[in-house]
Design a protein around this motif. Structure first.
Motif, PDB file in Angstrom:
ATOM      1  N   MET A 105      28.467  35.538  34.896  1.00  0.00           N
ATOM      2  CA  MET A 105      28.989  36.663  35.635  1.00  0.00           C
ATOM      3  C   MET A 105      27.814  37.363  36.291  1.00  0.00           C
ATOM      4  SD  MET A 105      30.596  39.907  33.574  1.00  0.00           S
ATOM      5  CE  MET A 105      29.504  41.283  33.422  1.00  0.00           C
ATOM      6  N   GLN A 106      28.069  37.916  37.474  1.00  0.00           N
ATOM      7  CA  GLN A 106      27.039  38.694  38.157  1.00  0.00           C
ATOM      8  C   GLN A 106      27.696  39.700  39.088  1.00  0.00           C
ATOM      9  OE1 GLN A 106      24.337  36.674  40.961  1.00  0.00           O
ATOM     10  NE2 GLN A 106      22.680  37.952  40.188  1.00  0.00           N
ATOM     11  N   TYR A 107      27.134  40.885  39.135  1.00  0.00           N
ATOM     12  CA  TYR A 107      27.484  41.857  40.160  1.00  0.00           C
ATOM     13  C   TYR A 107      26.184  42.209  40.862  1.00  0.00           C
ATOM     14  CZ  TYR A 107      26.056  45.137  36.482  1.00  0.00           C
ATOM     15  OH  TYR A 107      25.374  45.784  35.491  1.00  0.00           O
ATOM     16  N   GLU A 108      26.290  42.521  42.142  1.00  0.00           N
ATOM     17  CA  GLU A 108      25.091  42.814  42.919  1.00  0.00           C
ATOM     18  C   GLU A 108      25.295  44.124  43.659  1.00  0.00           C
ATOM     19  OE1 GLU A 108      21.995  40.588  45.963  1.00  0.00           O
ATOM     20  OE2 GLU A 108      23.586  39.456  44.982  1.00  0.00           O
ATOM     21  N   LEU A 109      24.456  45.095  43.347  1.00  0.00           N
ATOM     22  CA  LEU A 109      24.487  46.394  44.001  1.00  0.00           C
ATOM     23  C   LEU A 109      23.426  46.387  45.085  1.00  0.00           C
ATOM     24  CD1 LEU A 109      24.537  48.561  40.758  1.00  0.00           C
ATOM     25  CD2 LEU A 109      26.503  48.024  42.200  1.00  0.00           C
ATOM     26  N   THR A 110      23.842  46.275  46.341  1.00  0.00           N
ATOM     27  CA  THR A 110      22.889  46.344  47.446  1.00  0.00           C
ATOM     28  C   THR A 110      22.554  47.811  47.662  1.00  0.00           C
ATOM     29  OG1 THR A 110      23.815  44.350  48.410  1.00  0.00           O
ATOM     30  CG2 THR A 110      22.468  45.725  49.844  1.00  0.00           C
ATOM     31  N   LEU A 111      21.265  48.100  47.690  1.00  0.00           N
ATOM     32  CA  LEU A 111      20.785  49.477  47.763  1.00  0.00           C
ATOM     33  C   LEU A 111      20.170  49.742  49.135  1.00  0.00           C
ATOM     34  CD1 LEU A 111      19.194  49.313  44.226  1.00  0.00           C
ATOM     35  CD2 LEU A 111      21.314  50.496  44.843  1.00  0.00           C
ATOM     36  N   PRO A 112      20.082  51.001  49.543  1.00  0.00           N
ATOM     37  CA  PRO A 112      19.495  51.309  50.857  1.00  0.00           C
ATOM     38  C   PRO A 112      18.063  50.781  50.987  1.00  0.00           C
ATOM     39  CG  PRO A 112      20.582  53.245  49.934  1.00  0.00           C
ATOM     40  CD  PRO A 112      20.555  52.205  48.844  1.00  0.00           C
ATOM     41  N   ALA A 113      17.651  50.535  52.223  1.00  0.00           N
ATOM     42  CA  ALA A 113      16.315  49.994  52.483  1.00  0.00           C
ATOM     43  C   ALA A 113      15.219  50.937  51.971  1.00  0.00           C
ATOM     44  CB  ALA A 113      16.133  49.736  53.976  1.00  0.00           C
ATOM     45  N   ASP A 114      15.478  52.232  51.982  1.00  0.00           N
ATOM     46  CA  ASP A 114      14.463  53.183  51.525  1.00  0.00           C
ATOM     47  C   ASP A 114      14.673  53.608  50.063  1.00  0.00           C
ATOM     48  OD1 ASP A 114      16.765  54.670  51.898  1.00  0.00           O
ATOM     49  OD2 ASP A 114      15.786  56.292  53.015  1.00  0.00           O
ATOM     50  N   TYR A 115      15.528  52.882  49.340  1.00  0.00           N
ATOM     51  CA  TYR A 115      15.817  53.236  47.949  1.00  0.00           C
ATOM     52  C   TYR A 115      14.557  53.084  47.102  1.00  0.00           C
ATOM     53  CZ  TYR A 115      18.428  53.614  43.595  1.00  0.00           C
ATOM     54  OH  TYR A 115      18.916  54.034  42.371  1.00  0.00           O
ATOM     55  N   ASP A 116      14.304  54.040  46.245  1.00  0.00           N
ATOM     56  CA  ASP A 116      13.150  53.998  45.344  1.00  0.00           C
ATOM     57  C   ASP A 116      13.487  53.071  44.176  1.00  0.00           C
ATOM     58  OD1 ASP A 116      11.013  54.415  43.656  1.00  0.00           O
ATOM     59  OD2 ASP A 116      11.332  56.582  43.450  1.00  0.00           O
ATOM     60  N   MET A 117      12.990  51.848  44.218  1.00  0.00           N
ATOM     61  CA  MET A 117      13.324  50.851  43.192  1.00  0.00           C
ATOM     62  C   MET A 117      12.758  51.199  41.821  1.00  0.00           C
ATOM     63  SD  MET A 117      15.447  48.740  44.472  1.00  0.00           S
ATOM     64  CE  MET A 117      15.429  47.296  43.410  1.00  0.00           C
ATOM     65  N   THR A 118      11.851  52.186  41.747  1.00  0.00           N
ATOM     66  CA  THR A 118      11.390  52.608  40.427  1.00  0.00           C
ATOM     67  C   THR A 118      12.525  53.265  39.639  1.00  0.00           C
ATOM     68  OG1 THR A 118      10.535  54.740  41.220  1.00  0.00           O
ATOM     69  CG2 THR A 118       8.979  52.872  41.167  1.00  0.00           C
ATOM     70  N   VAL A 119      13.553  53.750  40.334  1.00  0.00           N
ATOM     71  CA  VAL A 119      14.733  54.306  39.648  1.00  0.00           C
ATOM     72  C   VAL A 119      15.396  53.194  38.827  1.00  0.00           C
ATOM     73  CG1 VAL A 119      17.029  55.304  40.002  1.00  0.00           C
ATOM     74  CG2 VAL A 119      15.088  56.121  41.359  1.00  0.00           C
ATOM     75  N   ILE A 120      15.547  52.018  39.413  1.00  0.00           N
ATOM     76  CA  ILE A 120      16.138  50.886  38.690  1.00  0.00           C
ATOM     77  C   ILE A 120      15.196  50.410  37.595  1.00  0.00           C
ATOM     78  CG2 ILE A 120      16.959  48.500  38.914  1.00  0.00           C
ATOM     79  CD1 ILE A 120      18.838  50.597  40.196  1.00  0.00           C
ATOM     80  N   GLU A 121      13.914  50.345  37.881  1.00  0.00           N
ATOM     81  CA  GLU A 121      12.938  49.922  36.869  1.00  0.00           C
ATOM     82  C   GLU A 121      12.989  50.841  35.649  1.00  0.00           C
ATOM     83  OE1 GLU A 121       9.313  49.878  39.095  1.00  0.00           O
ATOM     84  OE2 GLU A 121       9.943  48.119  40.261  1.00  0.00           O
ATOM     85  N   ARG A 122      13.048  52.160  35.896  1.00  0.00           N
ATOM     86  CA  ARG A 122      13.148  53.130  34.789  1.00  0.00           C
ATOM     87  C   ARG A 122      14.459  52.944  34.032  1.00  0.00           C
ATOM     88  NH1 ARG A 122      10.996  56.802  38.135  1.00  0.00           N
ATOM     89  NH2 ARG A 122      12.999  57.687  38.702  1.00  0.00           N
ATOM     90  N   ARG A 123      15.547  52.753  34.769  1.00  0.00           N
ATOM     91  CA  ARG A 123      16.864  52.554  34.146  1.00  0.00           C
ATOM     92  C   ARG A 123      16.815  51.367  33.184  1.00  0.00           C
ATOM     93  NH1 ARG A 123      22.107  53.831  35.964  1.00  0.00           N
ATOM     94  NH2 ARG A 123      23.698  52.520  35.023  1.00  0.00           N
ATOM     95  N   VAL A 124      16.252  50.260  33.639  1.00  0.00           N
ATOM     96  CA  VAL A 124      16.169  49.071  32.797  1.00  0.00           C
ATOM     97  C   VAL A 124      15.228  49.306  31.622  1.00  0.00           C
ATOM     98  CG1 VAL A 124      15.445  46.650  32.744  1.00  0.00           C
ATOM     99  CG2 VAL A 124      16.813  47.502  34.668  1.00  0.00           C
ATOM    100  N   ALA A 125      14.099  49.960  31.852  1.00  0.00           N
ATOM    101  CA  ALA A 125      13.162  50.240  30.760  1.00  0.00           C
ATOM    102  C   ALA A 125      13.809  51.117  29.682  1.00  0.00           C
ATOM    103  CB  ALA A 125      11.903  50.917  31.304  1.00  0.00           C
ATOM    104  N   GLU A 126      14.636  52.071  30.103  1.00  0.00           N
ATOM    105  CA  GLU A 126      15.265  52.988  29.165  1.00  0.00           C
ATOM    106  C   GLU A 126      16.521  52.415  28.513  1.00  0.00           C
ATOM    107  OE1 GLU A 126      15.965  56.472  31.544  1.00  0.00           O
ATOM    108  OE2 GLU A 126      13.822  56.911  31.708  1.00  0.00           O
ATOM    109  N   ARG A 127      17.287  51.594  29.249  1.00  0.00           N
ATOM    110  CA  ARG A 127      18.590  51.149  28.754  1.00  0.00           C
ATOM    111  C   ARG A 127      18.700  49.653  28.482  1.00  0.00           C
ATOM    112  NH1 ARG A 127      22.842  54.317  32.726  1.00  0.00           N
ATOM    113  NH2 ARG A 127      21.852  56.364  32.639  1.00  0.00           N
ATOM    114  N   GLY A 128      17.737  48.868  28.919  1.00  0.00           N
ATOM    115  CA  GLY A 128      17.831  47.413  28.822  1.00  0.00           C
ATOM    116  C   GLY A 128      18.007  46.885  27.415  1.00  0.00           C
ATOM    117  N   SER A 129      17.395  47.532  26.467  1.00  0.00           N
ATOM    118  CA  SER A 129      17.488  47.035  25.087  1.00  0.00           C
ATOM    119  C   SER A 129      18.891  47.218  24.496  1.00  0.00           C
ATOM    120  CB  SER A 129      16.449  47.733  24.196  1.00  0.00           C
ATOM    121  OG  SER A 129      16.715  49.129  24.146  1.00  0.00           O
TER     122      SER A 129
END
Length: 189
Positions: free
Chosen positions: A1-25
């Motif tokens: 299964m996969q879902y793909e959230l396409t984000l704006p070109a100027d989106y700060d990808m560190t937001v996703i990196e932080r999200r994964v670092a905080e919630r990935g486990s």
């Protein structure tokens, strides 16, 4: 299964990196889950024209997928809206020479199955183990019987120097693999 959230070109990808670092486990021990690869695409990296957050999952059975979609998935829906969730029927899973290591890159290839060939015949030759290559962690092959599309997802312990043409590359920020070793290998029927 996969879902793909396409984000704006100027989106700060560190937001996703932080999200994964905080919630990935949170999925590191999820029932029925073989693998969740927290995959991202960044504009300009590996030829990507978009920023995207696109986790990929391998489930042992539909109960795990259902438990996730009707439970923890609410965090994605709350924060980003309800994306379409693609899901495929597993056809094969193979372990690569680097199976014991942590995957950090994912390639995805989607190919339509020929309409003039019987579905089973169209899979001939598609379910064999991939050639052993340095950094090859594993490969899953699946079919979408609605679109009659073949999916091939390959996990790597390092990004290939030159991904094969026609594939989409994703960096894997984290991989939850609570029951990966229990996934059936080889052809799945």
């Amino acid at each position: 299964m996969q879902y793909e959230l396409t984000l704006p070109a100027d989106y700060d990808m560190t937001v996703i990196e932080r999200r994964v670092a905080e919630r990935g486990s949170a999925t590191d021990a999820f029932p029925h889950l073989g693998l969740k690869a927290y995959a991202v695409r960044r504009i300009g990296r590996h030829g990507s024209p978009v920023n995207a957050y696109a986790p990929f999952y391998l489930w042992h059975d539909p109960a795990g997928m259902n438990a996730f979609l009707y439970g923890p998935f609410r965090a994605i829906v709350t924060d980003f809206g309800r994306p379409a969730v693609r899901h495929w029927v597993g056809a094969a899973f193979h372990r690569g020479p680097a199976f014991g290591e942590q995957p950090v890159f994912l390639t995805r290839r989607r190919v339509p199955l020929p309409a003039d060939v019987l579905p089973g015949d169209a899979l001939d030759g598609q379910l064999e183990p991939p050639a052993a290559r340095a950094g090859l962690h594993s490969e899953a092959v699946a079919v979408d019987p609605d679109r009659w599309e073949l999916l091939r997802v390959t996990l790597w312990t390092a990004a290939p120097a030159r991904p094969d043409p026609g594939v989409t590359g994703f960096d894997v920020l984290h991989a939850s693999t609570p029951h990966l070793e229990r996934l059936a290998t080889g052809r799945l029927w």
